[in-house]
Design a protein around this motif. Structure first.
Motif, PDB file in Angstrom:
ATOM      1  N   ASP A   1       0.110 -10.382  -3.070  1.00  0.00           N
ATOM      2  CA  ASP A   1      -1.343  -9.727  -3.549  1.00  0.00           C
ATOM      3  C   ASP A   1      -1.417  -9.492  -4.963  1.00  0.00           C
ATOM      4  O   ASP A   1      -2.437  -9.835  -5.429  1.00  0.00           O
ATOM      5  N   ARG A   2      -0.483  -8.575  -5.341  1.00  0.00           N
ATOM      6  CA  ARG A   2      -0.721  -8.095  -6.765  1.00  0.00           C
ATOM      7  C   ARG A   2      -0.569  -9.356  -7.672  1.00  0.00           C
ATOM      8  O   ARG A   2      -1.433  -9.461  -8.746  1.00  0.00           O
ATOM      9  N   LEU A   3       0.138 -10.218  -7.502  1.00  0.00           N
ATOM     10  CA  LEU A   3       0.554 -11.412  -8.337  1.00  0.00           C
ATOM     11  C   LEU A   3      -0.913 -12.343  -8.048  1.00  0.00           C
ATOM     12  O   LEU A   3      -1.592 -12.744  -9.186  1.00  0.00           O
ATOM     13  N   ARG A   4      -1.591 -12.602  -7.060  1.00  0.00           N
ATOM     14  CA  ARG A   4      -2.710 -13.063  -6.744  1.00  0.00           C
ATOM     15  C   ARG A   4      -3.730 -12.534  -7.456  1.00  0.00           C
ATOM     16  O   ARG A   4      -4.487 -13.168  -8.254  1.00  0.00           O
ATOM     17  N   GLU A   5      -3.960 -11.192  -7.571  1.00  0.00           N
ATOM     18  CA  GLU A   5      -4.919 -10.414  -8.229  1.00  0.00           C
ATOM     19  C   GLU A   5      -4.887 -10.560  -9.698  1.00  0.00           C
ATOM     20  O   GLU A   5      -5.889 -11.000 -10.741  1.00  0.00           O
TER      21      GLU A   5
ATOM     22  N   ALA B   1       2.620  -7.701  -0.167  1.00  0.00           N
ATOM     23  CA  ALA B   1       1.966  -6.634  -1.183  1.00  0.00           C
ATOM     24  C   ALA B   1       2.427  -7.070  -2.545  1.00  0.00           C
ATOM     25  O   ALA B   1       1.362  -7.163  -3.386  1.00  0.00           O
ATOM     26  N   GLU B   2       3.405  -7.755  -2.623  1.00  0.00           N
ATOM     27  CA  GLU B   2       4.053  -8.187  -4.208  1.00  0.00           C
ATOM     28  C   GLU B   2       2.966  -9.726  -4.377  1.00  0.00           C
ATOM     29  O   GLU B   2       2.537  -9.874  -5.443  1.00  0.00           O
TER      30      GLU B   2
ATOM     31  N   ASP C   1      10.350 -19.247  -6.501  1.00  0.00           N
ATOM     32  CA  ASP C   1      10.685 -18.475  -5.214  1.00  0.00           C
ATOM     33  C   ASP C   1       9.823 -17.475  -4.973  1.00  0.00           C
ATOM     34  O   ASP C   1      10.328 -16.561  -4.136  1.00  0.00           O
ATOM     35  N   LEU C   2       8.607 -17.462  -5.291  1.00  0.00           N
ATOM     36  CA  LEU C   2       7.687 -16.472  -4.902  1.00  0.00           C
ATOM     37  C   LEU C   2       7.480 -16.393  -3.238  1.00  0.00           C
ATOM     38  O   LEU C   2       7.084 -15.117  -2.769  1.00  0.00           O
ATOM     39  N   GLU C   3       7.823 -17.531  -2.473  1.00  0.00           N
ATOM     40  CA  GLU C   3       7.518 -17.173  -1.033  1.00  0.00           C
ATOM     41  C   GLU C   3       8.656 -16.108  -0.634  1.00  0.00           C
ATOM     42  O   GLU C   3       8.583 -15.799   0.604  1.00  0.00           O
TER      43      GLU C   3
END
Length: 142
Positions: free
Chosen positions: A107-111, A104-105, A97-99
């Motif tokens: 983006d942090r996970l993507r990094e 910002a959250e 359920d990341l959508e």
């Protein structure tokens, strides 16, 4: 049968039909016939208005039909992915359920995942096989 159900059925059928090669050929045929009629109508404003109005109406309506289909397809895909994450023992259930997260959250996970990918690539370049790299990453998780 509810209005929503009727619309979904219509949207599905129309979206499928719009994506068929025969539909494309039909659209091209209409344009060619319209263009061939130009000299007969003296390339008048009315002649131009016919194609402009027709294509605008079709485009306007198709946007809603295709968007409806895309929304449902996207939601179904998310549910399937969420189930795969849930079912795989080693998967991180926090990814379900990341959508729903804000930009910002995400983006942090993507990094975090970019760093994991970079580390994995360095492992491959160092001659490690995929199983070793995955195991190292699993061992490092908190």
């Amino acid at each position: 049968m509810s209005l929503s159900t009727v619309f979904q059925h219509f949207a599905n059928k129309t979206s499928r039909a719009a994506g068929q090669p025969l539909t494309f050929v039909g659209a091209v045929t209409i344009i060619v016939l319209w263009a061939l009629c130009g000299p007969m109508f003296g390339f008048s404003d009315t002649w131009q208005l016919i194609i402009n109005t027709s294509t605008t109406i079709v485009t306007f309506l198709m946007v809603f039909l295709i968007q409806n289909t895309q929304n449902r397809d996207g939601e179904a895909m998310q549910i399937k992915l969420d189930e795969l994450i849930r079912a795989v023992k080693e998967a991180n259930n926090a990814m379900i359920d990341l959508e729903q997260l804000d930009e910002a959250e995400l983006d942090r996970l993507r990094e975090t995942y970019i760093l994991l990918a970079q580390k994995a690539r360095r492992g491959v370049q160092a001659g490690k096989d995929s199983a070793e790299i995955i195991q190292e990453q699993l061992d490092e998780e908190p």
